[in-house]
Design a protein around this motif. Structure first.
Motif, short mmCIF file in Angstrom:
data_model
loop_
_atom_site.label_atom_id
_atom_site.label_comp_id
_atom_site.label_asym_id
_atom_site.label_seq_id
_atom_site.Cartn_x
_atom_site.Cartn_y
_atom_site.Cartn_z
N LEU A 4 50.11 -16.91 -6.52
CA LEU A 4 50.00 -17.73 -7.73
C LEU A 4 50.80 -17.12 -8.88
N GLN A 5 50.70 -15.82 -9.04
CA GLN A 5 51.46 -15.13 -10.09
C GLN A 5 52.96 -15.23 -9.82
N ARG A 8 54.02 -18.76 -10.78
CA ARG A 8 54.09 -18.87 -12.25
C ARG A 8 55.36 -18.20 -12.78
N PRO A 22 52.02 -20.68 -20.67
CA PRO A 22 51.17 -21.30 -19.66
C PRO A 22 51.98 -22.32 -18.86
N ASP A 24 50.52 -23.74 -15.64
CA ASP A 24 49.67 -24.42 -14.66
C ASP A 24 49.57 -25.93 -14.89
N ASP A 25 49.76 -26.38 -16.11
CA ASP A 25 49.66 -27.81 -16.41
C ASP A 25 51.02 -28.47 -16.63
N SER A 64 55.25 -31.31 -10.69
CA SER A 64 54.33 -30.55 -11.53
C SER A 64 54.08 -29.19 -10.87
N PHE A 65 53.49 -28.31 -11.63
CA PHE A 65 53.11 -27.00 -11.08
C PHE A 65 52.11 -27.21 -9.94
N GLU A 66 51.16 -28.08 -10.17
CA GLU A 66 50.14 -28.38 -9.16
C GLU A 66 50.78 -28.89 -7.87
N VAL A 69 52.31 -26.10 -5.85
CA VAL A 69 51.29 -25.39 -5.06
C VAL A 69 51.06 -26.13 -3.75
N LYS A 80 47.00 -19.19 -4.21
CA LYS A 80 45.65 -19.23 -4.80
C LYS A 80 45.54 -18.20 -5.87
#
Length: 80
Positions: A4-5, A8, A22, A24-25, A64-66, A69, A80
């Motif tokens: 996850l890091q 990002r 940030p 994540d959104d 998106s970031f989501e 993932v 995660k």
């Protein structure tokens, strides 16, 4: 560094964002730096960072970031 890091960091690098921004959104074109050129840079950065080859449908779908993932999960990367 967790997966996850790493993701990002890939977003921050490709989109030229501050190291503490940030992400994540984040959504495609909600951020002025995430245009079509930055999108391709982001895909390349993710591919390099995680040693994957993202197919065309997933490149288009990376909105998106989501979603990044989810897409990485398809390639066996557990973010995660």
């Amino acid at each position: 560094m967790t997966e996850l890091q790493r993701l990002r960091a890939a977003f921050r690098t490709a989109l030229d964002l501050p190291v503490d921004a940030p992400v994540d959104d984040l959504r495609y074109q909600d951020n002025e730096k995430w245009d079509s050129l930055a999108h391709m840079s982001l895909v390349a950065t993710i591919e390099d960072e995680f040693s994957v080859m993202i197919d065309t449908d997933d490149v288009i779908g990376l909105s998106s970031f989501e979603e990044a993932v989810r897409i990485l999960g398809k390639y066996g990367v557990d973010v995660k």
